[in-house]
Design an enzyme around this catalytic site. Structure first.
Site, PDB file in Angstrom:
ATOM      1  N   ASP B  99      -0.985   6.699   8.760  1.00  0.00           N
ATOM      2  CA  ASP B  99       0.266   7.381   9.102  1.00  0.00           C
ATOM      3  C   ASP B  99       0.263   8.854   8.674  1.00  0.00           C
ATOM      4  O   ASP B  99       1.290   9.500   8.669  1.00  0.00           O
ATOM      5  CB  ASP B  99       1.453   6.661   8.442  1.00  0.00           C
ATOM      6  CG  ASP B  99       1.267   6.517   6.938  1.00  0.00           C
ATOM      7  OD1 ASP B  99       0.245   7.014   6.422  1.00  0.00           O
ATOM      8  OD2 ASP B  99       2.126   5.920   6.284  1.00  0.00           O
ATOM      9  N   CYS B 102      -2.773   8.814   4.431  1.00  0.00           N
ATOM     10  CA  CYS B 102      -3.837   7.879   4.049  1.00  0.00           C
ATOM     11  C   CYS B 102      -4.549   8.291   2.766  1.00  0.00           C
ATOM     12  O   CYS B 102      -5.048   7.435   2.038  1.00  0.00           O
ATOM     13  CB  CYS B 102      -4.827   7.701   5.184  1.00  0.00           C
ATOM     14  SG  CYS B 102      -5.524   9.229   5.774  1.00  0.00           S
ATOM     15  N   HIS B 255      -9.818   9.825   8.407  1.00  0.00           N
ATOM     16  CA  HIS B 255      -9.085   8.777   7.704  1.00  0.00           C
ATOM     17  C   HIS B 255      -9.721   8.498   6.341  1.00  0.00           C
ATOM     18  O   HIS B 255     -10.943   8.440   6.220  1.00  0.00           O
ATOM     19  CB  HIS B 255      -9.089   7.508   8.561  1.00  0.00           C
ATOM     20  CG  HIS B 255      -8.187   6.434   8.064  1.00  0.00           C
ATOM     21  ND1 HIS B 255      -6.832   6.617   7.926  1.00  0.00           N
ATOM     22  CD2 HIS B 255      -8.438   5.171   7.657  1.00  0.00           C
ATOM     23  CE1 HIS B 255      -6.300   5.499   7.463  1.00  0.00           C
ATOM     24  NE2 HIS B 255      -7.249   4.615   7.285  1.00  0.00           N
ATOM     25  N   CYS B 406      16.618 -15.101   1.499  1.00  0.00           N
ATOM     26  CA  CYS B 406      17.983 -14.719   1.898  1.00  0.00           C
ATOM     27  C   CYS B 406      18.420 -15.512   3.128  1.00  0.00           C
ATOM     28  O   CYS B 406      19.583 -15.898   3.260  1.00  0.00           O
ATOM     29  CB  CYS B 406      18.050 -13.219   2.191  1.00  0.00           C
ATOM     30  SG  CYS B 406      17.797 -12.234   0.733  1.00  0.00           S
TER      31      CYS B 406
END
Lengths: 351, 438
Positions: B99, B102, B255, B406
């Site tokens: 995103d 990294c 990356h 939940c």
């Protein structure tokens, strides 16, 4: 405090000639923050005078004198006129006004920034690898023998360039050179001069020396980084090291004091039956065993002179103790265990 | 098959992940005396992967698919940048989000096993660049830029404004609140100087293993030099204040990934070579952002900031041996309460048992039942938090927008009080004892 001062700023350019208007304030665009109010002469520590075109009075007078001796030499460099747009301006940069300069740099940077695909994930436009791969040869920052054609638009060229008889010396440049500019057109001359300066600096000393000449080096030994006033003139690393050293010294001195006190106690009891003053620097014998300090140390004001009344204790604040770190100039306090606030904080952090 | 195991370590124990996320921001110290923001203790943690050789090859494949970035691993290995030295332990590349953050995800994962989704590292980087004295960072960056091939060969000449603009841009790039970066990623990608600042925040060296050229994926031809690979030392700290075991990252295709060692994998030395084996010679990894005096004592600095050992390796000529420098690597030292690898390994073992049973049954029954069918409900977990305020858990595909707990609670409440449609309060939620809040 700036790491780099503009190389191209040449005070020679702005001497002599009529001024259309005195500069009102130093432009932040041309001056770095810390040198904003300094005289334009390199290395001159005095404050500029706006009436003297950014020079201090001393340099201004010196230049006036110099200009009167060699008027022809500097006539073509009119600081009140932009050499690109020929408008009267208050201040020029490399002979051109800030608007023209901004335009040239904006043109150059826009052509560079659009030269690469946006897919370069880890690279920003700051990455020089982008610049080198730029297909556009029209970069104002690019230089060298095979340097490209001029990077200003036609409108930005001065008629002065065109009055020359021969073309600019720079290969590929379509404009005309002038003898004053060593055969270059104005902008190529600026490039030439900048690169010549840079090449000279890189040839003789460290290539970066000229770029960082106005910075303050760290006070640490063999440290090549910049110092900071925040760190007492050291860089962060040397500052921490100096602090560490200070604490080691403090610790050592403290231990030495303690051990010497331990040693001294039996010796004093052997040598003399009367105890000494508790202040380390004082060797007086106590008048009364029940007291810790001698009379002199109890009432230091009495040592002031004959004017002081011997019998009356002078009202005084308790004497401030120095910080326990020996090389520290600050005062210590009880809250910080005898250290000053800064040293105490440091000791808590790293000690 | 990919769903049998969680796709990230943190998914194996949310409580631990929350604990780590709580601890990391608390560990950052922001001195008021101008000293760079830094971690107090948590920078010393290191993650190690469990070994997988005890599992059968098919299941090993599942584990690798879940956790390992096999593209980067394969690329760096084929370029002889990674795992070329047989004397040292093999490093594996863990997956990280792509995103734009990294670098931080990879670093965070190397130390703590979670990605920097809360942007703790990113914020620390940005605040350091904004709030502390960065002149020496800028100075080093300028020095390195001037020495770079691009400046030297092309005669690039920057004026003060150019430098300042570039520097401001580098600071902006580190920001966390960029709505959408230029590249279309969520965050702006980071550069070498950011790695250098980061290693100073962490007071721990960072070693980036990368190719030296950006190459075409099709032809393999060189596009541009890649300078990111090399050693980043926390030079703004005295060496004795730093943690000497480096963080090792891999970089390829724009990356970053963490390169972690395998626990108990063999007798090899836990170290990373400080040289590249390149075209018939060993070439030292570049040490980034050195000043001229520092460059002259590079070897000394390496020994101060890293645990340098000499490793004998085979030379190119038959029977020749070379001694190369390598930096010792840390072993797994995460405390049990925040060690996610243990939980993941337990989960792997559990799944392996089930997987074996299923395969056995499938073979016996002779029909084509998928042995890798997901069986545990948590495997449907999504990467988005439960909608209940302050709930530390993640929603699942089946119970979204709530987590399992939940959702179950809500169902029970609805059954009891069908007319009331109230959500459970956070005090009743599991995990709230941790004081989880985001």
């Amino acid at each position: 405090g700036e790491a780099y001062e503009p190389l191209a700023w040449n005070p020679e350019e702005s001497t002599g000639g009529p001024h259309s208007a005195p500069p009102t304030a130093p432009s932040p665009f041309l001056f770095s923050e810390t040198t904003a109010m300094k005289c334009r002469s390199p290395g001159c520590p005095f404050t500029l005078n706006v009436q003297h075109n950014g020079f201090c009075e001393r340099c201004h007078n010196a230049r006036q004198l110099h200009a009167s001796h060699a008027p022809d030499h500097t006539r073509h460099l009119d600081p009140g006129k932009c050499q690109a747009c020929l408008q009267d301006v208050t201040r020029t940069f490399n002979g051109i006004c800030s608007t023209c300069f901004k335009r040239t740099t904006a043109e150059a940077s826009s052509s560079l920034s659009t030269s690469l695909p946006p897919s370069c994930h880890q690279r920003s436009k700051s990455d020089p690898s982008r610049l080198v791969r730029s297909p556009s040869p029209h970069s104002c920052h690019r230089a060298g023998n095979d340097a490209p054609a001029g990077c200003l638009s036609q409108a930005a060229r001065t008629p002065g360039d065109r009055t020359g008889t021969s073309k600019c010396r720079k290969a590929g440049c379509v404009y005309f050179g002038t003898p004053e500019n060593k055969g270059f057109c104005t902008l190529c001359f600026i490039e030439y001069r900048e690169n010549k300066h840079f090449a000279a600096a890189s040839g003789k000393v460290s290539p970066t020396a000229s770029r960082f000449q106005n910075t303050i080096p760290c006070l640490g030994r063999e440290c090549g980084t910049l110092g900071s006033t925040m760190f007492e003139g050291y860089c962060q690393k040397c500052f921490i090291e100096a602090q560490n050293q200070r604490f080691h010294e403090a610790k050592r001195t403290e231990e030495q004091l303690r051990s010497s006190q331990r040693r001294d106690v039996p010796r004093t009891t052997q040598s003399t039956s009367r105890p000494k003053c508790a202040r380390a620097s004082c060797k007086n014998i106590l008048a009364c065993r029940s007291e810790e300090l001698c009379m002199e140390c109890q009432h230091p004001n009495q040592r002031m002179g004959p004017g002081a009344h011997r019998g009356e204790p002078a009202p005084e604040d308790p004497p401030k103790q120095r910080c326990r770190a020996p090389a520290c100039d600050h005062f210590g306090n009880a809250k910080c265990n005898g250290y000053c606030n800064e040293c105490f904080q440091f000791k808590q952090m790293y000690g | 098959a990919e769903q049998v195991l969680p796709q990230a370590l943190y998914l194996s124990n949310m409580r631990k992940a929350v604990k780590i996320r709580e601890r990391t921001p608390e560990d950052i110290f922001k001195p008021t005396n101008g000293i760079i923001h830094h971690f107090k203790t948590m920078h010393r943690y290191t993650l190690e992967m469990f070994r997988t050789c005890q599992f059968c090859p098919q299941f090993r494949e599942i584990i690798h698919k879940a956790l390992i970035d096999r593209n980067i691993q394969a690329t760096l290995e084929s370029q002889k940048k990674l795992n070329w030295c047989r004397e040292v332990r093999k490093l594996v590349a863990l997956k990280t989000n792509g995103d734009g953050n990294c670098l931080m995800h990879a670093t965070s994962q190397y130390m703590w096993g979670v990605q920097d989704t809360d942007l703790v590292l990113r914020k620390a980087l940005f605040s350091t660049l904004k709030e502390t004295d960065t002149r020496n960072f800028k100075f080093r960056w300028q020095l390195e830029s001037l020495k770079s091939q691009e400046f030297v060969e092309t005669g690039l000449c920057y004026d003060t404004r150019n430098w300042n603009d570039e520097w401001d841009n580098l600071i902006k790039m580190a920001s966390t609140d960029t709505p959408m970066a230029r590249s279309g990623l969520q965050y702006n990608s980071l550069e070498e100087i950011h790695i250098f600042v980061l290693c100073n925040i962490l007071r721990r060296p960072i070693i980036v293993i990368s190719d030296k050229m950006l190459r075409s994926l099709e032809s393999g031809s060189n596009f541009a030099p890649l300078k990111v690979g090399g050693i980043y030392l926390p030079l703004h700290w005295p060496a004795q204040e730093c943690y000497r075991y480096p963080i090792v990252l891999g970089y390829d295709s724009h990356h970053f990934v963490p390169l972690v060692t395998l626990k108990d994998s063999g007798p090899e030395i836990r170290a990373v070579p400080l040289v590249n084996r390149d075209r018939g010679r060993f070439e030292d990894l570049k040490v980034h952002f050195l000043t001229d005096p520092e460059n002259e004592m590079k070897e000394k600095l390496l020994k101060e900031y890293l645990m340098v050992i000499e490793i004998p390796v085979q030379g190119w000529d038959h029977g020749t041996t070379h001694l190369i420098n390598a930096a010792k690597l840390d072993e797994a030292n995460l405390p049990k309460e925040i060690n996610l690898v243990d939980d993941y390994f337990e989960l792997v073992q559990h799944e392996y048992k089930k997987w074996q049973e299923n395969s056995e049954q499938g073979r016996r029954e002779g029909h084509a039942q998928n042995p890798m069918e997901p069986s545990v409900p948590q495997l449907s977990l999504m990467d988005v938090k439960c909608e209940t305020p302050n709930c530390p858990f993640f929603m699942s595909v089946n119970t979204q927008p709530l987590c399992h707990e939940c959702s179950e609670r809500r169902q029970k409440n609805q059954n009891k009080l069908p007319k009331l449609n109230s959500k459970p309060g956070p005090e009743g939620l599991p995990g709230m004892a941790l004081g989880a809040s985001r």
